[in-house]
Design a protein around this motif. Structure first.
Motif, PDB file in Angstrom:
ATOM      1  N   ALA A   8       1.072   0.909  -5.470  1.00  0.00           N
ATOM      2  CA  ALA A   8       0.417  -0.037  -4.572  1.00  0.00           C
ATOM      3  C   ALA A   8       0.113  -1.295  -5.379  1.00  0.00           C
ATOM      4  CB  ALA A   8      -0.859   0.563  -3.999  1.00  0.00           C
ATOM      5  N   ASP A  23       0.304   5.247  -7.796  1.00  0.00           N
ATOM      6  CA  ASP A  23      -0.710   5.906  -6.967  1.00  0.00           C
ATOM      7  C   ASP A  23      -0.254   7.206  -6.307  1.00  0.00           C
ATOM      8  OD1 ASP A  23       0.994   4.947  -5.011  1.00  0.00           O
ATOM      9  OD2 ASP A  23      -0.615   4.177  -3.745  1.00  0.00           O
ATOM     10  N   SER A  66       0.848  -1.185   0.000  1.00  0.00           N
ATOM     11  CA  SER A  66       0.000   0.000   0.000  1.00  0.00           C
ATOM     12  C   SER A  66       0.884   1.235   0.000  1.00  0.00           C
ATOM     13  CB  SER A  66      -0.927   0.005   1.216  1.00  0.00           C
ATOM     14  OG  SER A  66      -0.179  -0.078   2.397  1.00  0.00           O
ATOM     15  N   THR A  67       0.793   2.009  -1.045  1.00  0.00           N
ATOM     16  CA  THR A  67       1.561   3.229  -1.245  1.00  0.00           C
ATOM     17  C   THR A  67       3.014   3.062  -0.817  1.00  0.00           C
ATOM     18  OG1 THR A  67      -0.465   4.462  -0.865  1.00  0.00           O
ATOM     19  CG2 THR A  67       1.545   5.736  -0.947  1.00  0.00           C
ATOM     20  N   ARG A  68       3.741   2.264  -1.577  1.00  0.00           N
ATOM     21  CA  ARG A  68       5.161   2.012  -1.303  1.00  0.00           C
ATOM     22  C   ARG A  68       6.020   3.088  -1.920  1.00  0.00           C
ATOM     23  NH1 ARG A  68       6.167  -0.831   2.822  1.00  0.00           N
ATOM     24  NH2 ARG A  68       8.282  -0.391   2.208  1.00  0.00           N
TER      25      ARG A  68
END
Length: 107
Positions: A96, A39, A14-16
């Motif tokens: 993500a 993202d 998630s949102t790396r």
């Protein structure tokens, strides 16, 4: 046609924006692919490397570039052996999705 592994693991991303050790070293570890989308709040190119090991200097076994606001999927049914661990090396951007792996031998 090869038989797919019975148990595929997925490391959710998630949102790396920073590197991540996806899976630990294991003699049967195999990398099977990814499903990701860019993202960032301000869309831009995102890219990463998949490495066989525990850090940003380990051998590269995969790479991905995702266009701004884009998405990309890759899947390797047989998997790529990664006995030293599975490491996600972020090169640029934010994304993500998931990285797929198994702890089974080739089929």
């Amino acid at each position: 046609m090869p038989t797919p592994p019975k148990h595929i693991g997925a490391s959710g991303l998630s949102t790396r924006t920073t590197d991540l050790q996806v899976a630990p070293a294991n003699a049967l570890l195999r990398y099977h692919g990814y499903s990701v989308y860019e993202d960032a709040a301000t869309p831009a190119l995102a890219s990463f490397l998949i490495r066989n090991g525990v850090g940003a200097t380990a051998s590269i076994v995969g790479a991905c570039k995702v266009a701004a606001s884009g998405a990309k999927d890759e899947y390797y049914p047989e998997g790529v052996p990664c006995p030293l661990g599975l490491y996600l090396d972020i090169v640029a951007g934010s994304f993500a999705g998931a990285v797929y792996y198994s702890f089974e031998g080739p089929h």
